[in-house]
Design a protein around this motif. Structure first.
Motif, short mmCIF file in Angstrom:
data_model
loop_
_atom_site.label_atom_id
_atom_site.label_comp_id
_atom_site.label_asym_id
_atom_site.label_seq_id
_atom_site.Cartn_x
_atom_site.Cartn_y
_atom_site.Cartn_z
N UNK A 51 1.97 7.34 -6.60
CA UNK A 51 0.49 8.31 -6.73
C UNK A 51 -0.52 7.48 -7.46
N UNK A 52 -0.47 5.95 -6.86
CA UNK A 52 -1.64 5.17 -7.10
C UNK A 52 -2.59 5.16 -6.06
N UNK A 53 -3.99 4.81 -6.26
CA UNK A 53 -4.81 4.87 -5.27
C UNK A 53 -4.75 3.30 -4.81
N UNK B 117 -4.06 -4.38 -4.02
CA UNK B 117 -3.03 -4.92 -2.88
C UNK B 117 -3.13 -6.50 -2.71
N UNK B 118 -4.26 -6.88 -2.89
CA UNK B 118 -4.18 -8.60 -2.69
C UNK B 118 -3.54 -9.30 -3.82
N UNK B 119 -3.80 -8.56 -5.16
CA UNK B 119 -3.34 -9.33 -6.21
C UNK B 119 -1.62 -9.50 -6.16
N UNK B 120 -1.14 -8.11 -5.84
CA UNK B 120 0.30 -8.40 -5.73
C UNK B 120 0.81 -9.14 -4.67
N UNK B 121 -0.01 -8.97 -3.43
CA UNK B 121 0.29 -9.91 -2.17
C UNK B 121 0.28 -11.40 -2.75
N UNK B 122 -0.59 -11.83 -3.48
CA UNK B 122 -0.82 -13.14 -3.80
C UNK B 122 0.33 -13.53 -4.67
N UNK C 80 0.65 -1.41 0.16
CA UNK C 80 0.23 0.03 -0.16
C UNK C 80 0.74 1.35 0.17
N UNK C 81 2.06 1.38 0.83
CA UNK C 81 2.87 2.47 0.74
C UNK C 81 3.48 2.85 -0.36
N UNK C 82 3.84 1.60 -1.14
CA UNK C 82 4.47 1.63 -2.23
C UNK C 82 3.70 2.41 -3.44
N UNK C 83 2.45 1.88 -3.51
CA UNK C 83 1.31 2.35 -4.32
C UNK C 83 0.94 3.86 -4.23
#
Length: 578
Positions: A75-77, A83-88, A68-71
């Protein structure tokens, strides 16, 4: 069938879904046991170089916070989905790497290929490079749990294709005749069925049937479809886990499950191509409608489809055992009311037995009249009777009152009577079914008396053992919660008692009450105690208790009335007994 144990360090297993989850744990255990090689297939890619912002985070909350902090920094929301997609992706890649490392540490070797097994072209291109594949473990699977009216064609395809098309593609990429092991990871959903899993149940049942067919065609290959119950870290969501708990379904620990797989492969015995590894499943309770209904259920009885009847012949004619008539009613009621089981039967009467003679008619009617349906106490009471008609004349065969409960009360315990060997008559071989052919006309399907541990004019206790007969032998009367074959044995000690003291034979006529707390044991010893309540020249009344080797009561029968059977038999032991 006896198969040599051929798994060793030269064995090569092609494993679908093998780099993550339950299947990966099984692979690691096999590597520990045999130090063999694995070709692991899965849809998740390995991320060779993780982004810097996730490298130092390993727990779920920390990793998701970093994403989340990276996004936000870009400048991404952030959204829950993104978040779940990248986490997976990160979690899946790490799990795959961990599996490969653990296999190597265990002494085996593994390669991983990012392939969707439903894509035959890609699968074939990769797998054909390996010529020495000796086994397949098909562990891939998807879930899309929804009630059937809410499922889409895409839902069905995702679930069905991974299991069924996946198996077809795997088998098409290898020389089946050279396979030594084919292990299909099926599910209890295919065996029992499960709410919201029509597609998953269907796909797994196809795996079960495929195992039977492949084993017949390739008898030298160890083929087995393992119907797994839910695993600790398998495809069990918190919602599913809660549902399993409510239905008393045990979760399989990783250590136990992987150990059972090794045991199955190591046994060398191909007894059956389908194995069930799970606790019994209790269906969810049916919500009872307050309206009281009456059901008329027609059924044909066919002698040839019920081989056990040849073991229950009286005066040269097969006779339907009274316990099978009771089973007929109970099994039908339990199918009508999923989640409910028989607790007791009262006022049961034998009105006219069913004999397979010249007066036999094939079609019978089971009438079930609802008397009580209570959602609060979760109990159902019905009156049932079995009848038939010939030349417009109705014949009533059996009737009784039955109570079904959602939860059966705890089983009581029965004290073991002290052995009284000096009071037990001496019988040379204790082969009662050959020595006492008067009352004990029963063939192997119904035999169970081993010996007596007490024997007097008022009471007796017998040790018994019923060897479960095959499903084909059971025919139209399968053993379920109620076991008509083992229960029939409960009256056999009375036959010995009557022959010994009075040289008489009887047949059951009525029953005041039957209670069942647990299934009657089979393939293990159990005990039957009987107490004579009254006896005249024409009838006899007795109570019976059936309990296991720990004294736990399976069933009790009160007020069983028998009527005298006026026939003469040749009985070599009768003169000895008198």
């Amino acid at each position: 069938m006896k198969l040599a144990n051929r798994i060793n360090s030269s064995s090569v297993f092609l494993v679908s879904g093998g780099a993550r989850g339950v299947t990966s744990e099984c692979v690691i255990r096999l590597a520990q046991q045999y130090q063999c090689k694995f070709i692991l297939l899965g849809r998740s890619p390995i991320i060779e170089f993780e982004p810097d912002y996730v490298q130092n985070y390993f727990d779920e909350s920390g990793l998701k916070k970093s994403i989340m902090e990276y996004q936000l920094s870009q400048a991404q929301k952030p959204t829950p989905i993104s978040v779940q997609k990248i986490f997976n992706q990160i979690s899946a890649s790490r799990e795959i790497k961990n599996t490969l490392s653990r296999v190597q540490q265990a002494g085996g070797s593994a390669e991983y290929f990012n392939i969707d097994i439903t894509d035959y072209v890609s699968l074939y291109a990769k797998v054909t490079h390996f010529s020495a594949i000796t086994g397949i473990i098909h562990g891939a699977g998807n879930l899309a749990d929804k009630l059937i009216e809410k499922k889409t064609e895409q839902d069905f395809e995702i679930v069905y294709a991974a299991k069924v098309q996946g198996l077809e593609n795997l088998l098409s990429c290898v020389n089946i005749s050279q396979l030594q092991h084919l292990i299909l990871f099926s599910s209890t959903s295919g065996f029992y069925g499960n709410v919201g899993q029509t597609d998953y149940a269907m796909a797994n049942e196809i795996l079960n049937k495929s195992a039977h067919l492949i084993q017949q065609k390739y008898p030298n290959c160890h083929v087995v479809a393992i119907n797994w119950g839910p695993w600790e870290n398998g495809m069990v969501t918190p919602e599913l886990k809660k549902a399993f708990t409510e239905r008393n379904i045990g979760i399989i620990p990783i250590e136990i499950g992987t150990q059972m797989l090794v045991k199955e492969l190591n046994s060398g015995n191909q007894v059956t191509p389908q194995v069930l590894i799970a606790s019994p499943i209790t269906p969810p309770a049916t919500k009872l409608n307050s309206e009281l209904k009456t059901y008329h259920i027609h059924r044909q009885l066919i002698l040839e489809e019920n081989p056990f009847l040849q073991d229950h012949v009286i005066a040269g004619k097969p006779v339907l055992p009274t316990t099978c008539a009771v089973s007929w009613i109970i099994n039908t009621c339990e199918n009508l009311y999923p989640g409910y089981r028989l607790f007791n039967c009262t006022n049961f009467k034998v009105l006219k037995g069913i004999i397979f003679d010249e007066n036999f008619v094939e079609e019978y009617i089971l009438e079930i009249q609802e008397r009580v349906k209570n959602n609060n106490s979760q109990e159902i009471e019905v009156f049932a009777k079995i009848s038939s008609g010939k030349s417009h004349k109705i014949r009533y065969h059996f009737s009784g009152d039955f109570k079904l409960l959602r939860e059966i009360p705890p089983a009581p315990f029965n004290g073991f009577p002290e052995t009284q060997e000096n009071t037990i008559p001496y019988w040379e071989d204790n082969n009662f079914y050959q020595s006492w052919v008067g009352m004990l006309f029963h063939g192997p399907s119904f035999q169970g008396i081993k010996n007596f541990i007490t024997f007097s004019r008022e009471k007796f206790t017998a040790k018994c053992f019923w060897q479960k007969i095959e499903a084909k032998q059971q025919g139209q009367f399968p053993v379920q919660w109620f076991n008509p074959y083992a229960l029939d044995i409960s009256t056999h000690p009375l036959g010995i008692w009557l022959q010994h003291f009075y040289q008489e034979s009887v047949l059951p006529a009525s029953l005041e009450k039957y209670e069942q707390f647990a299934t009657i044991p089979y393939n293990e010893e159990f005990y039957i105690s009987g107490e004579i309540k009254s006896k005249t020249d024409f009838n006899l009344v007795a109570d019976f208790v059936i309990f296991n080797s720990q004294g736990k009561v399976s069933a009790r029968l009160f007020g069983v009335t028998f009527i005298r059977w006026f026939m003469t038999y040749a009985n070599k032991s009768q003169s000895e007994a008198s």
